[in-house]
Scaffold this active site. Sequence first.
Site, PDB file in Angstrom:
ATOM      1  N   CYS A   1     -12.502   2.061  31.815  1.00  0.00           N
ATOM      2  CA  CYS A   1     -12.766   2.644  33.143  1.00  0.00           C
ATOM      3  C   CYS A   1     -14.241   2.995  33.344  1.00  0.00           C
ATOM      4  O   CYS A   1     -14.690   3.101  34.483  1.00  0.00           O
ATOM      5  CB  CYS A   1     -11.936   3.901  33.344  1.00  0.00           C
ATOM      6  SG  CYS A   1     -10.166   3.669  33.155  1.00  0.00           S
TER       7      CYS A   1
ATOM      8  N   HIS B   1      -9.424   2.960  42.434  1.00  0.00           N
ATOM      9  CA  HIS B   1     -10.011   2.911  41.089  1.00  0.00           C
ATOM     10  C   HIS B   1      -9.875   1.515  40.493  1.00  0.00           C
ATOM     11  O   HIS B   1      -9.083   1.298  39.567  1.00  0.00           O
ATOM     12  CB  HIS B   1      -9.320   3.962  40.209  1.00  0.00           C
ATOM     13  CG  HIS B   1      -9.826   4.060  38.809  1.00  0.00           C
ATOM     14  ND1 HIS B   1     -11.080   3.621  38.407  1.00  0.00           N
ATOM     15  CD2 HIS B   1      -9.231   4.557  37.679  1.00  0.00           C
ATOM     16  CE1 HIS B   1     -11.232   3.840  37.117  1.00  0.00           C
ATOM     17  NE2 HIS B   1     -10.129   4.397  36.651  1.00  0.00           N
TER      18      HIS B   1
ATOM     19  N   CYS C   1     -13.733   9.578  33.216  1.00  0.00           N
ATOM     20  CA  CYS C   1     -12.919   9.541  32.009  1.00  0.00           C
ATOM     21  C   CYS C   1     -12.557   8.099  31.684  1.00  0.00           C
ATOM     22  O   CYS C   1     -12.600   7.225  32.552  1.00  0.00           O
ATOM     23  CB  CYS C   1     -11.667  10.391  32.166  1.00  0.00           C
ATOM     24  SG  CYS C   1     -10.493   9.791  33.400  1.00  0.00           S
TER      25      CYS C   1
END
Length: 391
Positions: A89, A348, A378
Amino acid sequence: MPATFIYDAVRTPFGRAGGALAGVRPDDLAAVVMRATIERAGLDPARIDDVIFGDANQAGEDNRDVARMGVLLAGFPTTVPGVTVNRLCGSSVEAVIQGSRAIEAGDADVVLTGGVESMSRAPYVVEKSPRAYPSIGNQTMWNTAIGWRMTNPALPPEWTISNGQSAEKLAGLYGIDRDAQDAFALRSHRLAAAAWAAGVYDGEIVQVPGAVLARDEGIRDDTTLEALGGLRPLFGRDGAGTVTAGNASPINDGASAVLLAAEGAVDAEPLARVAGRGVFGNDPDVFGVAPVEAANRALARAGRTWADVDVVELNEAFASQSLACLQGWPDLDPARVNIHGGAIAIGHPLGASGGRIIGHAAHELRRRGGGVAVAAICIGVGQGLAVVLER
């Protein structure tokens, strides 16, 4: 040592899974933002020393170094190199970090960074048999869009829980109830919708030809606490959980780009300076709070404290995870976080999200006429990244 400046940052609107961008290959998405960034800066692409792009999947059309493929599809000279980095991510934050290090080390003057992800087009994969001619037995097919796959059995099983289960665990550890998570999600949608309506995002959006979106596809103006409260928990036992599709980030497609350069290397006014960087790792089953220490370290390296920070872009993987991070920053006013919405509403697309939060933070500093910003994210499997920007 040369300083690193952000001269421009753009992104596509983020599409929902199976939505408007699902028909666009990830290498084409990357090419769109690459080309737009250089055109907006009025920069000869031959002057780019390197292109560093993040991508979390790399199992389908984004294989074979999607950064280099994007360079070629963008029509840049073949002399412009490209490298793809993967920190899940945080991949496009990693791209910005590596690009800024190259400039500060004197290895480059201009580096185009960013990231891309098409979660809609992530393929299914099948493990290859170790035998040359397998004659019996079945093979497992894995969905590469998100999460663990082909996990090594040597890892402790408590580490290999899903990200959603980890978010549920954080909710319990930090005392974050369902109502707080739903309220946080509602705030994200309302702020994102208001920002788009006010034109806040206009200066950082580039449309994908043939797949134009009026705004990020996941924003829900009409959602309410009642609607969010009616959604079924996904990860708790016997319906006792708190994490739902409504208070977690969705599955998305999109790309982002951040143009980095040494001072004066681009004939334009920079948006912001990269002032500090931080990375931190923790147990995989509580991955969502790693940004706390990553941001603390980035601020310390920038010679700043939370009292100096004007705006924070924290990627909202889950409401529980975001609220847990805010508990870890007691000196930060939560009203300064994600003031124009976050990933729960905006989306996302894994490899592109870091470029979005860094780019938006840089644009916000320009809108304010100066200040200090933190962009933090994160990362699954227990990591966090953060960058401090100054203007």
